[in-house]
Design a protein around this motif. Sequence first.
Motif, PDB file in Angstrom:
ATOM      1  N   GLY A 111       0.463  24.185 -15.260  1.00 31.11           N
ATOM      2  CA  GLY A 111       0.983  22.934 -14.713  1.00 31.11           C
ATOM      3  C   GLY A 111      -0.122  21.943 -14.471  1.00 31.11           C
ATOM      4  N   ASN A 112       0.232  20.871 -13.758  1.00 35.38           N
ATOM      5  CA  ASN A 112      -0.722  19.842 -13.371  1.00 35.38           C
ATOM      6  C   ASN A 112      -1.326  20.183 -12.005  1.00 35.38           C
ATOM      7  OD1 ASN A 112      -0.414  17.916 -15.581  1.00 35.38           O
ATOM      8  ND2 ASN A 112       1.639  17.548 -14.767  1.00 35.38           N
ATOM      9  N   PRO A 113      -2.478  19.608 -11.668  1.00 38.45           N
ATOM     10  CA  PRO A 113      -3.011  19.784 -10.317  1.00 38.45           C
ATOM     11  C   PRO A 113      -2.051  19.237  -9.263  1.00 38.45           C
ATOM     12  CG  PRO A 113      -4.689  18.899 -11.799  1.00 38.45           C
ATOM     13  CD  PRO A 113      -3.379  18.835 -12.530  1.00 38.45           C
ATOM     14  N   ASP A 114      -2.374  19.490  -7.982  1.00 37.24           N
ATOM     15  CA  ASP A 114      -1.483  19.056  -6.901  1.00 37.24           C
ATOM     16  C   ASP A 114      -1.752  17.628  -6.460  1.00 37.24           C
ATOM     17  OD1 ASP A 114      -3.876  19.357  -5.626  1.00 37.24           O
ATOM     18  OD2 ASP A 114      -3.127  20.647  -4.014  1.00 37.24           O
ATOM     19  N   TYR A 115      -2.510  16.881  -7.240  1.00 38.99           N
ATOM     20  CA  TYR A 115      -2.684  15.443  -7.011  1.00 38.99           C
ATOM     21  C   TYR A 115      -2.234  14.714  -8.277  1.00 38.99           C
ATOM     22  CZ  TYR A 115      -6.959  16.539  -9.589  1.00 38.99           C
ATOM     23  OH  TYR A 115      -7.846  17.001 -10.529  1.00 38.99           O
ATOM     24  N   PRO A 116      -1.664  13.531  -8.157  1.00 40.24           N
ATOM     25  CA  PRO A 116      -1.071  12.869  -9.323  1.00 40.24           C
ATOM     26  C   PRO A 116      -2.098  12.209 -10.221  1.00 40.24           C
ATOM     27  CG  PRO A 116      -0.772  11.528  -7.373  1.00 40.24           C
ATOM     28  CD  PRO A 116      -1.396  12.807  -6.900  1.00 40.24           C
ATOM     29  N   LYS A 117      -1.789  12.160 -11.484  1.00 38.39           N
ATOM     30  CA  LYS A 117      -2.576  11.341 -12.407  1.00 38.39           C
ATOM     31  C   LYS A 117      -2.186   9.870 -12.285  1.00 38.39           C
ATOM     32  CE  LYS A 117      -2.966  14.958 -15.965  1.00 38.39           C
ATOM     33  NZ  LYS A 117      -2.565  15.336 -17.342  1.00 38.39           N
ATOM     34  N   LEU A 118      -0.908   9.638 -12.038  1.00 39.53           N
ATOM     35  CA  LEU A 118      -0.392   8.268 -12.015  1.00 39.53           C
ATOM     36  C   LEU A 118       0.174   7.934 -10.638  1.00 39.53           C
ATOM     37  CD1 LEU A 118       0.454   5.631 -13.493  1.00 39.53           C
ATOM     38  CD2 LEU A 118       2.607   6.786 -14.072  1.00 39.53           C
ATOM     39  N   ASN A 119      -0.323   6.848 -10.057  1.00 42.32           N
ATOM     40  CA  ASN A 119       0.256   6.262  -8.853  1.00 42.32           C
ATOM     41  C   ASN A 119       0.715   4.847  -9.184  1.00 42.32           C
ATOM     42  OD1 ASN A 119      -0.375   8.022  -6.246  1.00 42.32           O
ATOM     43  ND2 ASN A 119      -2.118   8.210  -7.619  1.00 42.32           N
ATOM     44  N   TYR A 120       1.854   4.464  -8.692  1.00 44.21           N
ATOM     45  CA  TYR A 120       2.367   3.133  -9.004  1.00 44.21           C
ATOM     46  C   TYR A 120       3.153   2.592  -7.819  1.00 44.21           C
ATOM     47  CZ  TYR A 120       6.551   5.889 -10.053  1.00 44.21           C
ATOM     48  OH  TYR A 120       7.609   6.752  -9.979  1.00 44.21           O
ATOM     49  N   ALA A 121       3.330   1.271  -7.801  1.00 44.60           N
ATOM     50  CA  ALA A 121       4.037   0.637  -6.687  1.00 44.60           C
ATOM     51  C   ALA A 121       4.624  -0.684  -7.149  1.00 44.60           C
ATOM     52  CB  ALA A 121       3.097   0.421  -5.504  1.00 44.60           C
ATOM     53  N   PHE A 122       5.695  -1.084  -6.450  1.00 43.53           N
ATOM     54  CA  PHE A 122       6.335  -2.374  -6.666  1.00 43.53           C
ATOM     55  C   PHE A 122       6.515  -3.044  -5.306  1.00 43.53           C
ATOM     56  CE2 PHE A 122       7.864   0.585  -9.876  1.00 43.53           C
ATOM     57  CZ  PHE A 122       7.563  -0.087 -11.056  1.00 43.53           C
ATOM     58  N   SER A 123       6.302  -4.342  -5.274  1.00 42.40           N
ATOM     59  CA  SER A 123       6.448  -5.073  -4.014  1.00 42.40           C
ATOM     60  C   SER A 123       7.294  -6.317  -4.242  1.00 42.40           C
ATOM     61  CB  SER A 123       5.080  -5.461  -3.445  1.00 42.40           C
ATOM     62  OG  SER A 123       4.380  -6.309  -4.344  1.00 42.40           O
ATOM     63  N   LEU A 124       7.960  -6.737  -3.189  1.00 41.50           N
ATOM     64  CA  LEU A 124       8.795  -7.930  -3.232  1.00 41.50           C
ATOM     65  C   LEU A 124       8.713  -8.628  -1.890  1.00 41.50           C
ATOM     66  CD1 LEU A 124      11.061  -9.749  -4.448  1.00 41.50           C
ATOM     67  CD2 LEU A 124      12.716  -8.103  -3.508  1.00 41.50           C
ATOM     68  N   SER A 125       8.536  -9.922  -1.921  1.00 44.25           N
ATOM     69  CA  SER A 125       8.615 -10.717  -0.700  1.00 44.25           C
ATOM     70  C   SER A 125       9.366 -12.012  -1.022  1.00 44.25           C
ATOM     71  CB  SER A 125       7.220 -11.038  -0.149  1.00 44.25           C
ATOM     72  OG  SER A 125       6.484 -11.835  -1.052  1.00 44.25           O
ATOM     73  N   ALA A 126      10.152 -12.457  -0.060  1.00 40.38           N
ATOM     74  CA  ALA A 126      10.941 -13.667  -0.253  1.00 40.38           C
ATOM     75  C   ALA A 126      11.160 -14.348   1.089  1.00 40.38           C
ATOM     76  CB  ALA A 126      12.286 -13.339  -0.909  1.00 40.38           C
ATOM     77  N   ALA A 127      11.287 -15.672   1.072  1.00 35.44           N
ATOM     78  CA  ALA A 127      11.552 -16.447   2.285  1.00 35.44           C
ATOM     79  C   ALA A 127      12.561 -17.543   1.951  1.00 35.44           C
ATOM     80  CB  ALA A 127      10.271 -17.065   2.825  1.00 35.44           C
ATOM     81  N   TYR A 128      13.531 -17.704   2.867  1.00 36.19           N
ATOM     82  CA  TYR A 128      14.576 -18.711   2.644  1.00 36.19           C
ATOM     83  C   TYR A 128      15.142 -19.156   3.993  1.00 36.19           C
ATOM     84  CZ  TYR A 128      18.902 -20.889   1.004  1.00 36.19           C
ATOM     85  OH  TYR A 128      19.918 -21.778   0.764  1.00 36.19           O
ATOM     86  N   ARG A 129      14.975 -20.434   4.316  1.00 37.06           N
ATOM     87  CA  ARG A 129      15.574 -21.036   5.502  1.00 37.06           C
ATOM     88  C   ARG A 129      15.331 -20.219   6.781  1.00 37.06           C
ATOM     89  NH1 ARG A 129      19.433 -25.082   4.985  1.00 37.06           N
ATOM     90  NH2 ARG A 129      19.914 -25.694   2.838  1.00 37.06           N
ATOM     91  N   GLY A 130      14.123 -19.831   6.996  1.00 35.56           N
ATOM     92  CA  GLY A 130      13.792 -19.106   8.211  1.00 35.56           C
ATOM     93  C   GLY A 130      13.874 -17.596   8.073  1.00 35.56           C
ATOM     94  N   PHE A 131      14.540 -17.116   7.034  1.00 30.37           N
ATOM     95  CA  PHE A 131      14.620 -15.682   6.798  1.00 30.37           C
ATOM     96  C   PHE A 131      13.465 -15.250   5.888  1.00 30.37           C
ATOM     97  CE2 PHE A 131      18.989 -16.678   7.936  1.00 30.37           C
ATOM     98  CZ  PHE A 131      19.315 -15.618   8.769  1.00 30.37           C
ATOM     99  N   ASP A 132      12.984 -14.060   6.114  1.00 30.18           N
ATOM    100  CA  ASP A 132      11.966 -13.503   5.228  1.00 30.18           C
ATOM    101  C   ASP A 132      12.287 -12.038   4.977  1.00 30.18           C
ATOM    102  OD1 ASP A 132      10.068 -11.735   7.137  1.00 30.18           O
ATOM    103  OD2 ASP A 132      10.629 -13.569   8.204  1.00 30.18           O
ATOM    104  N   PHE A 133      11.893 -11.576   3.807  1.00 26.42           N
ATOM    105  CA  PHE A 133      12.197 -10.207   3.392  1.00 26.42           C
ATOM    106  C   PHE A 133      11.008  -9.657   2.625  1.00 26.42           C
ATOM    107  CE2 PHE A 133      13.646  -7.247   0.115  1.00 26.42           C
ATOM    108  CZ  PHE A 133      14.319  -6.309   0.890  1.00 26.42           C
ATOM    109  N   THR A 134      10.615  -8.435   2.925  1.00 29.72           N
ATOM    110  CA  THR A 134       9.567  -7.759   2.169  1.00 29.72           C
ATOM    111  C   THR A 134       9.993  -6.324   1.898  1.00 29.72           C
ATOM    112  OG1 THR A 134       8.373  -7.053   4.161  1.00 29.72           O
ATOM    113  CG2 THR A 134       7.721  -9.155   3.180  1.00 29.72           C
TER     114      THR A 134
END
Length: 952
Positions: free
Chosen positions: A783-806
Amino acid sequence: MKILRQIIGGLVFLLCNATGYSVSAQIQPDSVNSDYLVPGPYLKISKERTAISSVSVSGTELSKTPVANITNTLYGQLPGLMVKQRSGEPGYDDASLSIRGRGTYDNAALIIYVDGFQVTNSYFSYLSPAEIDNITLLKDPVSLAAMGMKGANGVLWIETKRGGSGKSKVKAQILNGWQSPININKPFGSYDYARLYNEAVSNDNYRLNGNSYLWSPYYTDTQLKDYREGSGTNVDWYDEALKKNSPYTDANLVFSGGEEKGRYALILDYMKQGGIYDVPTNDTKSNAQIQRFNLRSNFDFTFFKIFEAKIDLGGRIEDRRYPNFNGPSLWENMSKYPSNIYPVKDITNNWSGTTLFPNNPVASLNGLGWLSTHDRTLQANFSLKEKLDFITPGLYLNEAVSFNTWSRNSASKTATYARFYNGSATTTDRNTDLTSNGSSPVDQYDFKQVNITAGYARDFRPHAISGALNYFISNYITDYGTNNLGQNTGNNIFYHFQNLGGRLNYTYNSRYIADFGFGWSGSDNYAPGNRRGFYPALALGWVASNESFMKENNIISYLKVRASAGTSGYDQSGSGRYLYQQYFVSNGNYYTGGSSLTANGGVIQSYAANPDIFAEKSTKYNIGFDATLFRNLSLTADVFQDKRSGIITQNNDLSAVFGGILPYSNIGKVTNKGLEVSAKFSNKTGRLVYTVGAMASYAKNRIDYQAEIPPVNDFSKTTGRAIGTPMGLIAEGFYDVADFDANGSLKSGYPAPVFGAVQPGDIRYRDLDKNNKIDQNDVTVIGNPDYPKLNYAFSLSAAYRGFDFTALLQGASDVSVNLLSAAYYQTVAFVNNINVYPIAGNAWAYYPDKGIDTRADADYPRLTTKANDNNYRNSTFWMKSGNFFRIRNVELGYSLSPATLKKLHIDKLRLYVSAANPVSWSSLHRNYHIDPETTSGYPGLKSFNTGISLTF
């Protein structure tokens, strides 16, 4: 609040007024922009003017993941940083951190600096995000070369918040939430336990029954009926010992004030995290919990036009309390104690317990008292900078000193309890009253460091140059009990280190860039005359978008291409310290005397000393680019390689005629290489402002040399494979009844395993070397080692009329989990009187007269109550994918409008709700109910929170 602000402001006003200053300022923005000054050792240079690869994240971003330990906020934030949490226990939930995969099979720990000085991992772990301005990942050859023998594994460079010119500000934030386990893998209840136990016992009688499977149950039908209908003992130890959730609170105040001549930032933070044990915290017992009090004051002064002074004080108190029972052992008992052994309390109303199962998990929480630790930490930094423009513009000197201390006291109230079963005492334990054990010191460290820097920065259009030469010296002293890495460390509690480092940056016409760095380090780990090493590095860059032929390009707004190469070292080997000196250990006895012999303890070498031992060396290469397309899409990509040499390794190359314990030598070699990419798109549509980001880091390593003792077969070598590659046998299903003769022997043509007698239902393995037997010489990659070869991430942030989302989503892939080592008690059934889990629910069994025949679709070997060296050994059968994808944090907020704020006489008021780790996707969890990160023990936690942030 107003009074507190006035008190803080007044104190600083008095301090400043002594030299004629006035006060009004604000905290400098802590967002990380494309044109900010790149943090790092010795120099701060505009990102457009440097050819090094760097990435940073702000404390504000980290605070969006509401967790107690700062290491667990770093998932998916810094391309190249690998994060993995092993436990969720309050106070002991550090995540392991590594940069760009794994570059060495020795000590791979990165080094951490706070405000220019090295700190311990424990110091960093409980910093508050409110204290942090930014965290920068140093991974390029030039920055790391300047760190000398501290650079090979990468560096986390942390800068805390400072005051800036502007109006006085106070920011207050409070968050409350509830944490609960991401996953609890529960065993079968009493009915399924007994039903499957009958199978196991019947399987164990195979040879006694003439090499055939005859039903010979342990539990009767009446007992099974009682368990099924709920009248028999059926204790869910997890439900009895745990509660559904626990509270979490974090509150902080940030004060800032001053002007150009005098500025300050004062941060106060309080955090409390409760445990998930179902036990109150009072004078006689305790849940798991940690309380943390952080106080940081950073002062900046400018006086007499040429002097700049900084006084930084960072203090912290950590109070931990736990049940007076070892945490990992408690979770082990909950996992392995069967549901039918006894009720929580005996008929005498005493705690239940037996000699076989003595530590009733509920009694362990309630009947033994509690223990606590009290930690005090202080970092005090003082620096003075002299601007020597009167000699030549841009010349300066800077002197800084740091004092960092930590101490721990412990206290407890302890008792014991009697164990009963069916009305009778089963052990010699008796109920005792609580005994108070006063506070006493147990551990401490002391870290003193000095930085002296001479620098120069000036623009001579079209030339620009910045350079610094730094002398760094440190003295670290730690207690015997916390100093346990490899050989000789227990008695050697002093660590001395020096480094003469330098950085030079040259830019021509904002297009052509050269960065040079070096470190000349010395460590007391090595013999006199062999303690120093020199580590140079060079980076070149080209800002192509500033060329005349690119000026009118409407697609590529910005493009910089860069390349770098250099060396660095690492002086803290996992093999130990002072390996150039000869040490001895106790071993065996020799006898003296005449008529009667007396045994005398003997000694032998712990290893043969090597006077040439030295620091591990890393040679790094990096090629990458930074680009902005269409003015709103930013891209960064890097290809890297790390060639390690001189890894300290016990030298198995020496012949057996050497006649001693083998020495350690600088002979190991590893190659680590990979790719990092990140992208961010920002746009505005009407009143909607949004940003979408993604990142991925891929790293793959190979052991080039490790003085491996050659195995019989090449396919069993670990040299040439990744560090930590799991080795074992290749499973090929289960033996069937038809595979055996009447006398219970395997039929001709089947390779014979050497791990003990096998029978139908045992795991069958591949004979790789074709010698008609299965043994350790058939071991290969599984098998593979116990640590990953590939790490990945996705992020999103938005702001509208006083509202914000991340939102932040993160995943890992190309990682394997060995169930036998990662979750033994949730995998192996019945052996040594342990429990059984759903993973074994469809075990191989063949009792046709009972309507039991799972041979066609069994996914677990035959059950047994006895040790089985054939089945429970490393093989592909127990290797599972550890890939996962997890929502790390999501936050929705609303900020009051400026008109409303004006009426309230405040600058900003924001309400928000958030969640950390609310949802996960993993085949390991789906198929085996095991979390891929915290596979056993105290589980990782998810949380749901509400908060308010106020600025005035």
